[in-house]
Design a protein around this motif. Structure first.
Motif, PDB file in Angstrom:
ATOM      1  N   PRO B 193     -21.922   2.577  -7.077  1.00  0.00           N
ATOM      2  CA  PRO B 193     -20.908   1.645  -7.583  1.00  0.00           C
ATOM      3  C   PRO B 193     -21.267   1.021  -8.933  1.00  0.00           C
ATOM      4  CG  PRO B 193     -21.178   1.305  -5.230  1.00  0.00           C
ATOM      5  CD  PRO B 193     -22.226   2.318  -5.638  1.00  0.00           C
ATOM      6  N   HIS B 194     -22.531   0.674  -9.121  1.00  0.00           N
ATOM      7  CA  HIS B 194     -22.915   0.102 -10.409  1.00  0.00           C
ATOM      8  C   HIS B 194     -22.822   1.141 -11.523  1.00  0.00           C
ATOM      9  CE1 HIS B 194     -24.265  -3.477  -8.264  1.00  0.00           C
ATOM     10  NE2 HIS B 194     -24.337  -4.063  -9.441  1.00  0.00           N
ATOM     11  N   LEU B 195     -23.262   2.356 -11.234  1.00  0.00           N
ATOM     12  CA  LEU B 195     -23.203   3.407 -12.259  1.00  0.00           C
ATOM     13  C   LEU B 195     -21.755   3.664 -12.680  1.00  0.00           C
ATOM     14  CD1 LEU B 195     -25.139   5.377 -13.732  1.00  0.00           C
ATOM     15  CD2 LEU B 195     -24.386   7.119 -12.117  1.00  0.00           C
ATOM     16  N   ILE B 196     -20.867   3.693 -11.708  1.00  0.00           N
ATOM     17  CA  ILE B 196     -19.456   3.925 -11.981  1.00  0.00           C
ATOM     18  C   ILE B 196     -18.852   2.762 -12.764  1.00  0.00           C
ATOM     19  CG2 ILE B 196     -17.213   4.009 -10.854  1.00  0.00           C
ATOM     20  CD1 ILE B 196     -18.580   5.706  -8.689  1.00  0.00           C
ATOM     21  N   ALA B 197     -19.198   1.554 -12.371  1.00  0.00           N
ATOM     22  CA  ALA B 197     -18.667   0.384 -13.069  1.00  0.00           C
ATOM     23  C   ALA B 197     -19.138   0.374 -14.521  1.00  0.00           C
ATOM     24  CB  ALA B 197     -19.092  -0.898 -12.359  1.00  0.00           C
ATOM     25  N   TYR B 198     -20.425   0.655 -14.728  1.00  0.00           N
ATOM     26  CA  TYR B 198     -20.922   0.738 -16.106  1.00  0.00           C
ATOM     27  C   TYR B 198     -20.175   1.817 -16.880  1.00  0.00           C
ATOM     28  CZ  TYR B 198     -25.112  -2.280 -15.545  1.00  0.00           C
ATOM     29  OH  TYR B 198     -25.968  -3.332 -15.368  1.00  0.00           O
ATOM     30  N   THR B 199     -19.931   2.954 -16.230  1.00  0.00           N
ATOM     31  CA  THR B 199     -19.267   4.059 -16.918  1.00  0.00           C
ATOM     32  C   THR B 199     -17.845   3.696 -17.321  1.00  0.00           C
ATOM     33  OG1 THR B 199     -20.555   5.620 -15.601  1.00  0.00           O
ATOM     34  CG2 THR B 199     -18.659   6.505 -16.777  1.00  0.00           C
ATOM     35  N   ASP B 225     -13.090  -6.534 -11.610  1.00  0.00           N
ATOM     36  CA  ASP B 225     -14.211  -6.387 -10.666  1.00  0.00           C
ATOM     37  C   ASP B 225     -15.309  -5.512 -11.274  1.00  0.00           C
ATOM     38  OD1 ASP B 225     -12.922  -7.855  -8.729  1.00  0.00           O
ATOM     39  OD2 ASP B 225     -12.181  -6.117  -7.628  1.00  0.00           O
ATOM     40  N   PHE B 226     -14.887  -4.468 -11.978  1.00  0.00           N
ATOM     41  CA  PHE B 226     -15.844  -3.541 -12.576  1.00  0.00           C
ATOM     42  C   PHE B 226     -16.597  -4.205 -13.718  1.00  0.00           C
ATOM     43  CE2 PHE B 226     -14.787   0.707 -10.764  1.00  0.00           C
ATOM     44  CZ  PHE B 226     -13.730   0.334  -9.970  1.00  0.00           C
ATOM     45  N   THR B 227     -15.910  -5.027 -14.508  1.00  0.00           N
ATOM     46  CA  THR B 227     -16.608  -5.682 -15.627  1.00  0.00           C
ATOM     47  C   THR B 227     -17.664  -6.651 -15.101  1.00  0.00           C
ATOM     48  OG1 THR B 227     -15.097  -7.582 -15.868  1.00  0.00           O
ATOM     49  CG2 THR B 227     -14.557  -5.573 -17.088  1.00  0.00           C
ATOM     50  N   LEU B 249     -28.569  11.039  -7.725  1.00  0.00           N
ATOM     51  CA  LEU B 249     -27.978  12.305  -8.182  1.00  0.00           C
ATOM     52  C   LEU B 249     -27.291  13.038  -7.031  1.00  0.00           C
ATOM     53  CD1 LEU B 249     -30.679  13.627 -10.689  1.00  0.00           C
ATOM     54  CD2 LEU B 249     -28.440  12.636 -11.235  1.00  0.00           C
ATOM     55  N   ASP B 250     -27.856  12.927  -5.833  1.00  0.00           N
ATOM     56  CA  ASP B 250     -27.222  13.572  -4.683  1.00  0.00           C
ATOM     57  C   ASP B 250     -25.847  12.965  -4.405  1.00  0.00           C
ATOM     58  OD1 ASP B 250     -27.002  15.142  -2.203  1.00  0.00           O
ATOM     59  OD2 ASP B 250     -27.235  13.188  -1.227  1.00  0.00           O
ATOM     60  N   ILE B 251     -25.799  11.645  -4.332  1.00  0.00           N
ATOM     61  CA  ILE B 251     -24.520  11.001  -3.981  1.00  0.00           C
ATOM     62  C   ILE B 251     -23.531  11.114  -5.146  1.00  0.00           C
ATOM     63  CG2 ILE B 251     -25.056   8.603  -4.655  1.00  0.00           C
ATOM     64  CD1 ILE B 251     -23.430   9.653  -1.365  1.00  0.00           C
ATOM     65  N   LEU B 252     -24.051  11.091  -6.358  1.00  0.00           N
ATOM     66  CA  LEU B 252     -23.200  11.262  -7.534  1.00  0.00           C
ATOM     67  C   LEU B 252     -22.571  12.653  -7.552  1.00  0.00           C
ATOM     68  CD1 LEU B 252     -22.121  10.253 -10.234  1.00  0.00           C
ATOM     69  CD2 LEU B 252     -24.345  10.741 -11.258  1.00  0.00           C
ATOM     70  N   GLY B 253     -23.328  13.660  -7.125  1.00  0.00           N
ATOM     71  CA  GLY B 253     -22.793  15.019  -7.042  1.00  0.00           C
ATOM     72  C   GLY B 253     -21.639  15.102  -6.058  1.00  0.00           C
TER      73      GLY B 253
END
Lengths: 307, 307
Positions: B193-199, B225-227, B249-253
């Motif tokens: 969730p944090h990686l996605i929000a940053y993206t 919410d993401f910001t 990386l596994d869950i991101l895949g």
């Protein structure tokens, strides 16, 4: 005694948004006659019981007869059939508006069926909860929230002004915008976040049972925000994506590229790339906070961010 | 008068989490001596001024001398150097713990440097805000939140029990778990969730100026919410991704595959695929709500979901 803004209002659909607006009108314009149309008798019974409707209809054409304002509050996929159904029954001088989250497709689906002398003022209140149905509504829902109106160029300015007043009576700040610009902005502020939230919660759903159980248990660490967003009405959201395809696919394409770049940085152990992005994103947050402190409602942030 | 749980506690790092825990200890064990180590004199001055430290150090080895408990509260990337630095200064019988969001890498980096007779009880409080630094902390931060402890198999059970008591004194519920299982669960509940929000916030940052301005203005519709998530500490998060690489990386895949499938459904106009997923995700939300109503803090959801 002042006369009401609209003497007779017809709601086509009476879910969270429609029922909240009906509650506002009961407060601000108690003399207004409200007709409600819904497909299910149970929904109509609820609307009557809650005192939101003076008359209940299952036929949209019957509902809009003599209405000064028609508010379409159904999922967007139903608009075209509704526009066709009410076309012949609209009274001259009537105003038609809606509350849908996509605006270009709505104009495409509704405008061709409206007779001359009927104004169309598409609208989108940026407010809501993840709950659905007439019982989920409340009159304060729109207070200190934006409402975007996207009237086509030739729309009667008086109709736009009156619909704007309706929303200001609900406590909203009204903004006029071109429909395609609305759709592009909302694709990133709302549609993509929802698509991502639905996806990540879906990904979690597919995990093995014991991991899934613990994901639910420890959801406080970021995931919980996503589950709330991903609990929104499925049909409404299906219709949003089906009807804002181009803008959503464009922004989704950019997002996927950016995510792939981060994935690569993680795999290669390139910490600088991550830190640089994570620092840059703070700017936008500051913008959001500054904007809200100056202009519009401020809420306490949620508190669960230690990774 | 009962004797304190730990007579002398050393904090290595005193940011949001460390300073919040120090505040708890000031309340529950006022007799405990607290030493604080930080790299910057300004941080140490702040900790002294706030009454959180009885002694201030820039040298970790000096800080841990005579400490009964050492709490490492720095970004994870600094752990190895800290473990090497304090190794020779730890007193026999001391307990070392931490608050990092990744646990396998922490054991890899710290355990080899701890002498016999010193117990290592890795910990992770699932609590936080997007704010950083000793002034951002508060004693109630951990109330009704989980703390996960991941002691390696041969850890002294008495040390685990005492660290558990420390967190229960802070109002937390303590759970024991294997480190690699923790890292897998947190990869989906928090790190992805944090990686996605940053993206997504980064994607928005790269938009043209006028669109970006309006994204900020209308951020209430999901994006906000993401910001908030993407305003978290950049170095802390860099280190999390660098140190939980495999699980992330596994869950991101999996997430990327699922997102690509949705993208395809949108492009092809396959509404049923979307609706089916959007309906399925409601289950997990119900799980989250049920769990929280039974067990742990309940907050009012944010209210901005009309697309």
């Amino acid at each position: 005694m002042t006369s009401p803004l609209f003497g007779r209002i017809a709601f086509i659909g009476i879910g969270l948004i429609g029922s909240s607006l009906a509650r506002v009108i009961r407060r601000t314009d108690p003399a207004t006659h409200i007709g409600v149309c819904a497909r299910s008798q149970a929904t109509l019974d609820t609307a009557m019981r809650l005192g939101l409707a003076d008359a209940a209809f299952t036929d949209p054409a019957a509902c809009v007869q003599n209405a000064d304002l028609v508010v379409i509050c159904t999922p967007i996929g139903a608009y075209k059939a509704i526009a066709q159904a009410i076309s012949g029954a609209l009274k001259p001088g009537a105003v038609v508006t809606d509350v849908g989250s996509v605006k270009s497709a709505v104009i495409r689906d509704v405008a061709p069926y409206l007779p001359d002398g009927v104004a169309f003022v598409p609208g989108h209140p940026i407010a809501g909860t993840e709950h659905s149905g007439p019982e989920a509504g409340f009159a304060e829902l729109f207070e200190n929230h934006w409402v975007i109106l996207t009237p086509p160029r030739d729309t009667d300015p008086d109709a736009v002004a009156r619909v704007g007043r309706l929303w200001r009576n609900a406590g909203s700040t009204v903004e006029i915008m071109a429909a395609d610009h609305h759709d592009r902005v909302l694709a990133i502020t709302s549609h993509l976040p929802h698509l991502i939230a639905y996806t990540i919660v879906g990904t979690a759903t597919d995990l093995e049972e014991d991991t899934k159980r613990e994901v639910i248990k420890f959801s406080a660490s970021g995931f919980r925000d996503f589950t709330r967003i991903a609990a929104s009405d499925p049909v409404m959201w299906r219709d949003i994506f089906m009807n804002n395809k181009d803008a959503v696919l464009d922004i989704l394409g950019r997002f996927s590229e950016d995510l792939t770049a981060l994935q690569r940085a993680i795999r290669r152990g390139e910490g600088d790339t991550l830190q640089e992005l994570f620092t840059r994103t703070r700017e936008i947050r500051r913008g959001v906070i500054d904007y809200r402190q100056d202009k519009i409602d401020v809420k306490t942030p949620d508190a669960d961010d230690n990774g």
